[in-house]
Enzyme design. Structure first.
Site, PDB file in Angstrom:
ATOM      1  N   MET A   1      -9.074   8.090   0.559  1.00 52.22           N
ATOM      2  CA  MET A   1      -9.895   8.400   1.745  1.00 52.22           C
ATOM      3  C   MET A   1     -10.488   9.796   1.611  1.00 52.22           C
ATOM      4  SD  MET A   1      -7.278   7.168   4.690  1.00 52.22           S
ATOM      5  CE  MET A   1      -6.444   5.585   4.601  1.00 52.22           C
TER       6      MET A   1
ATOM      7  N   HIS B   1      -1.392  -1.267  -4.184  1.00 55.61           N
ATOM      8  CA  HIS B   1      -2.642  -0.923  -3.502  1.00 55.61           C
ATOM      9  C   HIS B   1      -2.692   0.584  -3.254  1.00 55.61           C
ATOM     10  CE1 HIS B   1      -6.030  -2.112  -0.836  1.00 55.61           C
ATOM     11  NE2 HIS B   1      -5.607  -1.155  -0.016  1.00 55.61           N
TER      12      HIS B   1
ATOM     13  N   HIS C   1      -8.505   1.045  -3.565  1.00 61.76           N
ATOM     14  CA  HIS C   1      -9.389   0.829  -2.410  1.00 61.76           C
ATOM     15  C   HIS C   1     -10.019   2.159  -2.037  1.00 61.76           C
ATOM     16  CE1 HIS C   1      -9.498  -0.235   2.187  1.00 61.76           C
ATOM     17  NE2 HIS C   1     -10.700  -0.168   1.665  1.00 61.76           N
TER      18      HIS C   1
ATOM     19  N   SER D   1       0.847  -1.202   0.000  1.00 59.04           N
ATOM     20  CA  SER D   1       0.000   0.000   0.000  1.00 59.04           C
ATOM     21  C   SER D   1       0.876   1.244   0.000  1.00 59.04           C
ATOM     22  CB  SER D   1      -0.893   0.022   1.242  1.00 59.04           C
ATOM     23  OG  SER D   1      -1.428   1.330   1.386  1.00 59.04           O
TER      24      SER D   1
ATOM     25  N   GLY E   1      -4.596  -4.567   6.423  1.00 60.02           N
ATOM     26  CA  GLY E   1      -4.460  -3.958   7.744  1.00 60.02           C
ATOM     27  C   GLY E   1      -3.661  -4.820   8.707  1.00 60.02           C
ATOM     28  N   GLY E   2      -2.550  -4.277   9.177  1.00 60.22           N
ATOM     29  CA  GLY E   2      -1.765  -4.977  10.197  1.00 60.22           C
ATOM     30  C   GLY E   2      -1.061  -6.228   9.696  1.00 60.22           C
TER      31      GLY E   2
ATOM     32  N   GLY F   1      -2.610   3.805   8.261  1.00 60.73           N
ATOM     33  CA  GLY F   1      -1.655   2.712   8.171  1.00 60.73           C
ATOM     34  C   GLY F   1      -1.080   2.423   9.560  1.00 60.73           C
ATOM     35  N   GLY F   2      -0.406   1.299   9.682  1.00 61.92           N
ATOM     36  CA  GLY F   2       0.337   0.995  10.903  1.00 61.92           C
ATOM     37  C   GLY F   2      -0.484   0.656  12.128  1.00 61.92           C
TER      38      GLY F   2
HETATM   39  C1  DX5 Z   1      -6.078   1.377   5.951  1.00 59.73           C
HETATM   40  C2  DX5 Z   1      -5.693   1.116   4.525  1.00 59.73           C
HETATM   41  C3  DX5 Z   1      -4.617   0.124   4.373  1.00 59.73           C
HETATM   42  C4  DX5 Z   1      -3.334   0.516   5.011  1.00 59.73           C
HETATM   43  C5  DX5 Z   1      -2.678  -0.741   5.497  1.00 59.73           C
HETATM   44  O1  DX5 Z   1      -7.147   2.229   5.988  1.00 59.73           O
HETATM   45  O2  DX5 Z   1      -6.794   0.635   3.785  1.00 59.73           O
HETATM   46  O3  DX5 Z   1      -4.400  -0.255   3.020  1.00 59.73           O
HETATM   47  O4  DX5 Z   1      -2.450   1.195   4.162  1.00 59.73           O
HETATM   48  O5  DX5 Z   1      -1.635  -0.352   6.265  1.00 59.73           O
HETATM   49  P1  DX5 Z   1      -0.789  -1.308   7.194  1.00 59.73           P
HETATM   50  O6  DX5 Z   1      -0.285  -2.424   6.364  1.00 59.73           O
HETATM   51  O7  DX5 Z   1       0.263  -0.356   7.630  1.00 59.73           O
HETATM   52  O8  DX5 Z   1      -1.677  -1.760   8.324  1.00 59.73           O
HETATM   53 ZN    ZN Z   2      -6.410  -0.333   1.762  1.00 60.20          ZN
END
Ligand code: DX5
Ligand code: ZN
Length: 217
Positions: A37, A33, A66, A8, A176-177, A144-145
């Site tokens: 938002m 990805h 996404h 992502s 996610g995660g 993220g994170g």
């Molecule tokens: C969260 C996003 C994810 C995010 C994942 O709202 O949809 O795609 O970037 O991030 P990590 O891998 O850091 O949890």
């Molecule tokens: Zn995403």
């Protein structure tokens, strides 16, 4: 078929986005990805179609877009024109999901439906046959994170059962995660595509991390 890795770019260095996309081009990443938002569907604003369009000019991997936005059906042509391979819309944001999925297909893209952590897999019973992919959120979308929500493992197993029982070829994506440990758990549970933001871009060797995520059996 081995699982796919979709880094992502939410966690990429936006000042050096071209460098990071070139890194992904050279890596074993399968898809890129892109997290959009709107500050309404989720409590954060990221980037939109002009950025994705620029990314698509140099990306050598399919773009997995996404949309964490309300009324995603309003932007199908913009997403297509930005170069998306796959358009993921949230079930919670799409009251006329069947119509939206048809319109995404008519625009020439693969169609994915995304479920928030609280949304049960059973709500897919009357739409699963129409979608190419289901994206299970393993964090609350917006950032993220964040920490992986364990319950999403059970959801992936239930979804896998639904897909197998109906003899469908729908892909299961998880977002996610995801790190080396949760990636392994999700692959064992039946996931086909693993999104990873923080795990890839915060690593000193992002390409090496993608290789490790890809090598999990
Ligand atoms: C969260 C996003 C994810 C995010 C994942 O709202 O949809 O795609 O970037 O991030 P990590 O891998 O850091 O949890
Ligand atoms: Zn995403």
């Amino acid at each position: 078929m081995s699982h796919k890795i979709a880094p992502s770019i939410l966690s990429a260095d936006f000042l050096n986005l071209q460098r990071d996309i070139e890194m992904l081009n050279e890596s074993e990443a399968d898809w890129i990805h892109c997290d959009v938002m709107d500050g309404t569907f989720v409590p954060n604003i990221s980037f939109g179609f002009p950025i994705i369009k620029q990314v698509s000019k140099i990306a050598k991997k399919p773009l997995d877009v996404h949309l964490m936005i309300v009324q995603p059906e309003k932007y199908i042509n913009e997403v297509r024109d930005a170069g998306a391979y796959l358009m993921n819309v949230h079930l919670e944001a799409s009251p006329h999901l069947h119509r939206t999925i048809s319109a995404i297909h008519d625009a020439g893209m693969k169609a994915g439906v995304t479920l928030n952590p609280h949304t049960p897999v059973s709500l897919l019973e009357d739409i699963i046959q129409d979608v190419d992919l289901v994206l299970i959120m393993s964090v609350n979308p917006g950032f993220g994170g964040q920490k992986f929500i364990e319950r999403s493992l059970e959801k992936v197993k239930m979804l896998k059962r639904m897909i197998t029982e109906r003899n469908l070829s729908t892909l299961i994506e998880v977002d996610g995660g995801i790190n080396l440990q949760t990636c392994k758990q999700m692959v064992d549970a039946g996931a086909d595509v693993l999104v990873a933001g923080n795990a890839v871009f915060s690593d000193a060797d992002p390409k090496g991390m993608i290789h490790k995520l890809k090598s999990i059996e």
